[in-house]
Design a protein around this motif. Sequence first.
Motif, PDB file in Angstrom:
ATOM      1  N   ALA A 530      -5.360  -5.089  -0.615  1.00 31.60           N
ATOM      2  CA  ALA A 530      -3.857  -4.104  -0.848  1.00 31.60           C
ATOM      3  C   ALA A 530      -3.600  -4.905  -2.133  1.00 31.60           C
ATOM      4  CB  ALA A 530      -3.958  -2.997  -0.010  1.00 31.60           C
ATOM      5  N   ASN A 531      -3.202  -6.369  -1.003  1.00 32.07           N
ATOM      6  CA  ASN A 531      -1.711  -6.864  -1.998  1.00 32.07           C
ATOM      7  C   ASN A 531      -2.508  -7.195  -3.374  1.00 32.07           C
ATOM      8  OD1 ASN A 531       0.308  -6.759  -0.054  1.00 32.07           O
ATOM      9  ND2 ASN A 531       0.070  -9.195   0.853  1.00 32.07           N
ATOM     10  N   HIS A 532      -2.913  -7.689  -3.347  1.00 38.87           N
ATOM     11  CA  HIS A 532      -4.289  -8.039  -4.594  1.00 38.87           C
ATOM     12  C   HIS A 532      -3.855  -7.309  -5.761  1.00 38.87           C
ATOM     13  CE1 HIS A 532      -6.520 -10.425  -7.394  1.00 38.87           C
ATOM     14  NE2 HIS A 532      -7.301  -9.860  -7.799  1.00 38.87           N
ATOM     15  N   GLN A 533      -4.177  -5.918  -5.044  1.00 40.11           N
ATOM     16  CA  GLN A 533      -4.351  -4.748  -5.737  1.00 40.11           C
ATOM     17  C   GLN A 533      -2.459  -4.157  -7.108  1.00 40.11           C
ATOM     18  OE1 GLN A 533      -6.830  -3.395  -7.860  1.00 40.11           O
ATOM     19  NE2 GLN A 533      -4.985  -2.625  -8.517  1.00 40.11           N
ATOM     20  N   LEU A 534      -1.375  -4.543  -5.563  1.00 37.94           N
ATOM     21  CA  LEU A 534      -0.486  -4.541  -5.461  1.00 37.94           C
ATOM     22  C   LEU A 534       0.135  -4.878  -6.913  1.00 37.94           C
ATOM     23  CD1 LEU A 534       1.681  -2.078  -4.299  1.00 37.94           C
ATOM     24  CD2 LEU A 534       1.956  -3.948  -2.330  1.00 37.94           C
ATOM     25  N   ARG A 535      -0.456  -6.084  -6.490  1.00 40.35           N
ATOM     26  CA  ARG A 535       0.406  -7.679  -7.839  1.00 40.35           C
ATOM     27  C   ARG A 535      -0.035  -6.796  -8.706  1.00 40.35           C
ATOM     28  NH1 ARG A 535      -0.568 -10.878  -3.726  1.00 40.35           N
ATOM     29  NH2 ARG A 535      -2.951 -11.643  -4.990  1.00 40.35           N
ATOM     30  N   SER A 536      -1.236  -6.649  -9.113  1.00 38.65           N
ATOM     31  CA  SER A 536      -1.558  -6.029 -10.395  1.00 38.65           C
ATOM     32  C   SER A 536      -0.999  -4.935 -10.524  1.00 38.65           C
ATOM     33  CB  SER A 536      -3.611  -5.718 -10.408  1.00 38.65           C
ATOM     34  OG  SER A 536      -4.250  -4.987 -11.074  1.00 38.65           O
ATOM     35  N   LEU A 537      -1.151  -3.955 -10.410  1.00 40.25           N
ATOM     36  CA  LEU A 537       0.058  -2.534 -10.141  1.00 40.25           C
ATOM     37  C   LEU A 537       0.975  -2.705 -11.112  1.00 40.25           C
ATOM     38  CD1 LEU A 537      -1.482  -0.714  -7.350  1.00 40.25           C
ATOM     39  CD2 LEU A 537      -1.767   0.119  -9.514  1.00 40.25           C
ATOM     40  N   TYR A 538       1.452  -4.217 -10.446  1.00 44.54           N
ATOM     41  CA  TYR A 538       2.844  -4.297 -10.624  1.00 44.54           C
ATOM     42  C   TYR A 538       3.065  -4.933 -12.319  1.00 44.54           C
ATOM     43  CZ  TYR A 538       4.777  -4.215  -5.709  1.00 44.54           C
ATOM     44  OH  TYR A 538       5.420  -4.495  -4.904  1.00 44.54           O
ATOM     45  N   THR A 539       1.951  -6.010 -12.630  1.00 48.18           N
ATOM     46  CA  THR A 539       1.914  -6.119 -13.940  1.00 48.18           C
ATOM     47  C   THR A 539       1.676  -4.670 -15.031  1.00 48.18           C
ATOM     48  OG1 THR A 539       1.192  -7.726 -13.366  1.00 48.18           O
ATOM     49  CG2 THR A 539       0.440  -7.802 -15.742  1.00 48.18           C
ATOM     50  N   GLN A 540       0.625  -4.111 -14.599  1.00 48.10           N
ATOM     51  CA  GLN A 540       0.882  -2.558 -15.358  1.00 48.10           C
ATOM     52  C   GLN A 540       2.081  -1.764 -15.299  1.00 48.10           C
ATOM     53  OE1 GLN A 540      -2.553  -0.365 -14.344  1.00 48.10           O
ATOM     54  NE2 GLN A 540      -3.151  -2.254 -13.566  1.00 48.10           N
ATOM     55  N   VAL A 541       2.502  -1.579 -15.097  1.00 46.15           N
ATOM     56  CA  VAL A 541       3.809  -0.913 -14.351  1.00 46.15           C
ATOM     57  C   VAL A 541       5.137  -1.756 -15.741  1.00 46.15           C
ATOM     58  CG1 VAL A 541       6.259  -0.143 -13.561  1.00 46.15           C
ATOM     59  CG2 VAL A 541       3.709   0.710 -12.604  1.00 46.15           C
ATOM     60  N   ARG A 542       5.116  -2.616 -15.776  1.00 50.14           N
ATOM     61  CA  ARG A 542       5.939  -4.132 -16.152  1.00 50.14           C
ATOM     62  C   ARG A 542       6.467  -3.550 -17.375  1.00 50.14           C
ATOM     63  NH1 ARG A 542       9.737  -5.084 -18.298  1.00 50.14           N
ATOM     64  NH2 ARG A 542      10.571  -7.383 -18.899  1.00 50.14           N
ATOM     65  N   PRO A 543       5.550  -3.084 -18.936  1.00 54.26           N
ATOM     66  CA  PRO A 543       6.435  -2.791 -19.791  1.00 54.26           C
ATOM     67  C   PRO A 543       6.478  -1.382 -19.932  1.00 54.26           C
ATOM     68  CG  PRO A 543       3.444  -3.654 -19.834  1.00 54.26           C
ATOM     69  CD  PRO A 543       4.064  -3.321 -18.163  1.00 54.26           C
ATOM     70  N   ASN A 544       6.568  -1.095 -18.626  1.00 54.07           N
ATOM     71  CA  ASN A 544       6.384   1.161 -18.945  1.00 54.07           C
ATOM     72  C   ASN A 544       7.824   0.856 -17.459  1.00 54.07           C
ATOM     73  OD1 ASN A 544       4.623   2.162 -20.978  1.00 54.07           O
ATOM     74  ND2 ASN A 544       3.262   1.039 -19.138  1.00 54.07           N
ATOM     75  N   ALA A 545       8.024  -0.490 -17.154  1.00 54.44           N
ATOM     76  CA  ALA A 545       9.641   0.139 -16.179  1.00 54.44           C
ATOM     77  C   ALA A 545      11.339   1.169 -16.920  1.00 54.44           C
ATOM     78  CB  ALA A 545      10.079  -1.112 -15.174  1.00 54.44           C
ATOM     79  N   VAL A 546      10.995   0.288 -17.981  1.00 54.98           N
ATOM     80  CA  VAL A 546      12.226   0.717 -17.958  1.00 54.98           C
ATOM     81  C   VAL A 546      12.217   2.297 -18.989  1.00 54.98           C
ATOM     82  CG1 VAL A 546      14.085   0.402 -20.279  1.00 54.98           C
ATOM     83  CG2 VAL A 546      13.368  -1.201 -19.118  1.00 54.98           C
ATOM     84  N   ALA A 547      11.080   2.163 -19.451  1.00 57.55           N
ATOM     85  CA  ALA A 547      10.641   3.974 -20.196  1.00 57.55           C
ATOM     86  C   ALA A 547      10.754   4.957 -18.835  1.00 57.55           C
ATOM     87  CB  ALA A 547       9.462   4.250 -20.607  1.00 57.55           C
ATOM     88  N   LEU A 548      10.338   4.879 -18.056  1.00 53.53           N
ATOM     89  CA  LEU A 548       9.846   5.204 -16.442  1.00 53.53           C
ATOM     90  C   LEU A 548      11.426   5.847 -15.866  1.00 53.53           C
ATOM     91  CD1 LEU A 548       6.517   3.893 -14.707  1.00 53.53           C
ATOM     92  CD2 LEU A 548       6.996   6.399 -15.225  1.00 53.53           C
ATOM     93  N   VAL A 549      12.254   5.063 -15.966  1.00 57.54           N
ATOM     94  CA  VAL A 549      13.471   5.428 -15.083  1.00 57.54           C
ATOM     95  C   VAL A 549      14.589   6.217 -16.666  1.00 57.54           C
ATOM     96  CG1 VAL A 549      13.752   3.453 -14.072  1.00 57.54           C
ATOM     97  CG2 VAL A 549      15.028   3.036 -16.429  1.00 57.54           C
ATOM     98  N   ASP A 550      14.205   5.690 -18.107  1.00 59.84           N
ATOM     99  CA  ASP A 550      14.314   6.647 -19.166  1.00 59.84           C
ATOM    100  C   ASP A 550      14.076   7.873 -18.799  1.00 59.84           C
ATOM    101  OD1 ASP A 550      15.726   4.644 -20.062  1.00 59.84           O
ATOM    102  OD2 ASP A 550      14.713   4.022 -21.578  1.00 59.84           O
TER     103      ASP A 550
END
Length: 609
Positions: A530-550
Amino acid sequence: MTRKELFKNTLRKSVHAWKLINELPLSDDESLMLRHFMDQPGFLDLHWRMFVPAIKGQGTEEQKQKWLPLANKMQIIGCYAQTELGHGSNVQGLETTATFDPQTDQFILHSPTQTSSKWWPGGLGKVSTHAVIYARLITDGKDHGVHGFIVQLRNMDDHSPLPGITIGDIGVKFGNGAYNSMDNGFLMFDKFCIPRDQMLMRLSKVTREGKYVPSDVPRQLMYGTMVSVRQTIVSNASIAMARAVCIATRYSAVRRQFGSQNGGIETQVIDYKTQQNRLFPLLASAYAFRFVGEWLKWLYTDVTQRLEASDFATLPEAHACTAGLKSMTTSATSDGIEECRKLCGGHGYLWCSGLPELFAVYVPACTYEGDNVVLQLQVARFLMKTVSQLGSGKAPAGTTAYMGRAKHLLQCRSSIRKAEDWLNPAMVLETFEARALRMAVSCANNLSKFENQEQGFSELLADLVEAAIAHCQLIVVSKFIVKLEGEIKGKGVKNQLKNLCYIYALHLIHKHLGDFLSTNSITSEQASLANHQLRSLYTQVRPNAVALVDAFDYTDHYLGSVLGRYDGNVYPKLFEEALKDPLNDTVVPDGYHEYIRPLIKQHLRSARL
Ligand SMILES: CCCCCCCCCCCCCCC/C=C/C(=O)SCCNC(=O)CCNC(=O)[C@H](O)C(C)(C)COP(=O)(O)OP(=O)(O)OC[C@H]1O[C@@H](n2cnc3c(N)ncnc32)[C@H](O)[C@@H]1OP(=O)(O)O
Ligand SMILES: Cc1cc2nc3c(=O)[nH]c(=O)nc-3n(C[C@H](O)[C@H](O)[C@H](O)COP(=O)(O)OP(=O)(O)OC[C@H]3O[C@@H](n4cnc5c(N)ncnc54)[C@H](O)[C@@H]3O)c2cc1C
């Protein structure tokens, strides 16, 4: 502003908002939006969210016809006066009395002790002309418990308190501005009389002869106003969390620290996995609370329609869901706002980051409308009742339907084999169901070892709260998954929301690993997947993080944060803000000649000696 200026300015804003609502005019939803942009607690909150709903929910048709037109036009201003100095959580312990006098056909309201003084109601201290007061009803020497009454507090000509009423503000609260815009008040009655028809009599009645006619519907309907507000607080949690996360995410993309190679540019702090591990679950929570808030609104509307048709079957579940989700989301949001402050490092502590004020104004949500622990214990009671009925032929429904699969959930083993399995909604859901059920059943088993159930309940309070939280987290995860199963426009958007859903679920597993392991809901190997998957999800969210709060679409004005500016122009604006501080009006501060100079001179003198 001083307290007086702040209070007066909030009056000005509230009255202006009310004027706009009427002149434009605004729909109910638009008016709520306006309340958010006004962004300050004030008397309108209590008038519209508690006083009017209390009359609507507990008044007879005649009472509604008399009071609602006045309240709807704000010709009277009302508040909700339940809590007393000595009792808030224990509503049945309230001490104010309302004794019926058959001679005069009136109730005599009285505060027999200091602890019976009303204490805390918002809008009471300085503004309200009227209140719904909760007091013990006494007829013919018999105490019938707590009931609601409409009471005029102030003279409609000069606003002075009516004879027999002592009233005022309870004083400054946490934070500089924050909740101090509100006149939370105290109130004492000295044998103050009101006509009999001002007892809210939809549920139970007192006749002209002084006979008490108890309610033929559940008396808990008297608590309906609290259920309604708790439901709205869940959606508000999402709004406040989103606001803090928006500030912290934008600033984390601006801020750079360490990592410079050969004199090159430093690393954006948002790229540190530790920052992502603290920030992205909060981003996911903002979305999760929004979806569960939408669902709770549906549940509340549904139960309201059922109650109107005298169907009380889903009332206990509606109470448990509103209480539990209010508790869980406000605790998470308060902690989340504070975490966002820390995520912004030192500058997060500046007032102009917007985070200190947001925290100060938000944190009482953990206490008002029911202390969060007290509310989780209500969920725990509901769960214990549901567990005790398993096997009785009464199938659990709604949010406890999963308990109907107890046989399977108590002995199943998670079939997660690889990290990607954690992206399977059925597997995630079953893990949360197994954990919640096993914790509830474990509490029920431990309870059964006590001869006296209430004593057992007291002994196990801490475990019961944990079991209730596990159940609430399951609700949030399951409603997020249901949302993803519905129509979401845009494949890209859906993928982003999926990532956030799994981040929400997997970070809870990480945070409450003890629960998941001790109930054998997962193994330690599955936890590390689960931790491993979580890290991978963070990597996927990272480029969109600002857009997701905008996407929250908060204006700079509404955010009120130099760190969370849309244009990212943080450093020059921090300087601008600093230079506005009154301490910077002069180069040499007031007090220099009085304190600093004599100190330095003394130091110079002793140095010469
Ligand atoms: C970012 C900028 C800010 C933006 C903000 C934007 C918007 C603003 C926000 C919204 C406005 C908010 C304004 C806040 C103002 C605050 C107002 C208040 O705080 S009002 C006072 C609230 N007080 C409480 O909540 C008191 C808490 N206590 C209770 O509710 C109850 O007493 C209890 C739940 C603890 C029960 O106590 P107990 O003595 O055990 O209960 P009873 O014997 O009375 O009943 C037991 C029985 O009833 C069931 N029950 C209890 N409550 C309910 C209910 N509400 N509905 C249905 N059923 C209920 C309970 O489960 C038991 O059932 P049983 O089957 O017998 O087990
Ligand atoms: C900003 C603000 C606005 C408010 N507005 C209003 C309003 O408009 N109208 C109104 O009527 N009231 C209002 N209140 C009052 C509010 O509803 C109460 O403060 C709240 O219900 C908590 O009750 P309490 O203060 O008695 O806390 P307490 O019950 O005294 O809580 C103190 C501690 O005891 C613990 N505790 C209490 N009982 C139990 C138990 N059975 N088991 C385990 N632990 C327990 C709690 O968890 C908490 O840690 C407001 C409060 C605030 C802070």
